[in-house]
Design a protein around this motif. Structure first.
Motif, mmCIF file in Angstrom:
data_model
loop_
_atom_site.group_PDB
_atom_site.id
_atom_site.type_symbol
_atom_site.label_atom_id
_atom_site.label_comp_id
_atom_site.label_asym_id
_atom_site.label_seq_id
_atom_site.Cartn_x
_atom_site.Cartn_y
_atom_site.Cartn_z
ATOM 1 N N HIS A 27 65.591 8.397 70.706
ATOM 2 C CA HIS A 27 65.500 9.125 69.444
ATOM 3 C C HIS A 27 66.798 8.999 68.643
ATOM 4 O O HIS A 27 67.874 9.236 69.184
ATOM 5 C CB HIS A 27 65.202 10.604 69.709
ATOM 6 C CG HIS A 27 63.955 10.814 70.508
ATOM 7 N ND1 HIS A 27 62.705 10.732 69.958
ATOM 8 C CD2 HIS A 27 63.768 11.062 71.827
ATOM 9 C CE1 HIS A 27 61.795 10.935 70.896
ATOM 10 N NE2 HIS A 27 62.417 11.136 72.043
ATOM 11 N N ARG A 33 69.230 9.275 61.131
ATOM 12 C CA ARG A 33 67.940 9.218 60.442
ATOM 13 C C ARG A 33 68.106 9.573 58.965
ATOM 14 O O ARG A 33 67.531 8.935 58.091
ATOM 15 C CB ARG A 33 66.936 10.150 61.132
ATOM 16 C CG ARG A 33 65.496 9.722 60.940
ATOM 17 C CD ARG A 33 64.513 10.594 61.717
ATOM 18 N NE ARG A 33 64.616 11.996 61.330
ATOM 19 C CZ ARG A 33 65.038 12.974 62.125
ATOM 20 N NH1 ARG A 33 65.372 12.730 63.358
ATOM 21 N NH2 ARG A 33 65.126 14.209 61.684
ATOM 22 N N PHE A 96 63.488 1.544 66.571
ATOM 23 C CA PHE A 96 62.997 2.517 65.594
ATOM 24 C C PHE A 96 63.308 2.047 64.172
ATOM 25 O O PHE A 96 62.445 2.027 63.294
ATOM 26 C CB PHE A 96 63.629 3.892 65.854
ATOM 27 C CG PHE A 96 63.390 4.891 64.754
ATOM 28 C CD1 PHE A 96 62.228 5.652 64.739
ATOM 29 C CD2 PHE A 96 64.326 5.071 63.740
ATOM 30 C CE1 PHE A 96 61.999 6.576 63.722
ATOM 31 C CE2 PHE A 96 64.107 5.992 62.721
ATOM 32 C CZ PHE A 96 62.937 6.750 62.718
ATOM 33 N N HIS A 100 60.696 0.042 61.362
ATOM 34 C CA HIS A 100 60.485 0.668 60.045
ATOM 35 C C HIS A 100 60.774 -0.342 58.928
ATOM 36 O O HIS A 100 60.017 -0.434 57.955
ATOM 37 C CB HIS A 100 61.375 1.903 59.918
ATOM 38 C CG HIS A 100 60.883 2.898 58.933
ATOM 39 N ND1 HIS A 100 60.021 3.910 59.269
ATOM 40 C CD2 HIS A 100 61.116 3.026 57.604
ATOM 41 C CE1 HIS A 100 59.744 4.626 58.190
ATOM 42 N NE2 HIS A 100 60.407 4.107 57.166
#
Length: 180
Positions: A27, A33, A96, A100
């Motif tokens: 994560h 993020r 991740f 994207h």
């Protein structure tokens, strides 16, 4: 109209990313993020071909060299396996961001380095020469900065390119602001 660096090349934006201190691998941290989402919404917007995103994840080796103190290491192969697991964790984190970008059609690269994040990020900026660096910031107060230090502050002072720091949204801040 493509946004480029003036020489027909896409604008290279390095984004330093790290894992969540709350959830762990794979994560991304809240600030990573946030920095990525800001880069997409405020820089790239819909000009996907005008940018190349460069994702750097710096893994911090434990001071004593052991990531898992409960394990027993009986052979050189055990240590090799431990290093491979660390690398795999970092790859899952980078996956991740790369996934994207590929979904949106944005050209990107991603890699892992080991060391002190602030030193490694500045070194990689010097080596890769991006047009700018985007880093997340936890928005720590002066008391926490003294004890924790901040990678973003160091990069603003020492990176050889413009640096944009993106603070976490207030509604995403964990109870302890040091957590991310």
């Amino acid at each position: 109209m493509e946004r480029t660096d003036g020489y027909g090349e896409p604008t290279k934006v390095m984004v330093a990313v790290n894992e969540s201190s709350l959830k762990g691998y794979p994560h991304p941290s809240i600030s990573s993020r946030s920095a990525f989402e800001w880069t997409l919404s405020k820089l790239v917007r819909s000009n996907f071909s005008g940018f190349k995103l460069l994702f750097l994840h710096v893994q911090i080796p434990d001071e004593d060299g052991f990531d898992d103190m409960d394990s027993i290491y009986a052979s050189p192969a055990d240590f090799k396996r431990m290093k491979a697991i660390d690398k795999i964790r970092g790859l899952h984190l980078l996956e991740f961001f790369v996934n994207h970008c590929h979904q949106l059609g944005i050209n990107c690269e991603a890699w892992i380095r080991k060391g002190d994040p602030k030193e490694v990020i500045c070194s990689e900026v010097k080596r890769v020469q991006p047009d700018m660096l985007v880093v997340g910031s936890r928005g720590l107060g002066p008391f926490q900065r003294v004890f924790v230090g901040t990678v973003s502050e160091f990069c603003v002072k020492h990176a050889d390119c413009p640096v944009i720091t993106i603070r976490r949204n207030a509604n995403e801040c964990p109870q302890d602001p040091v957590d991310d």
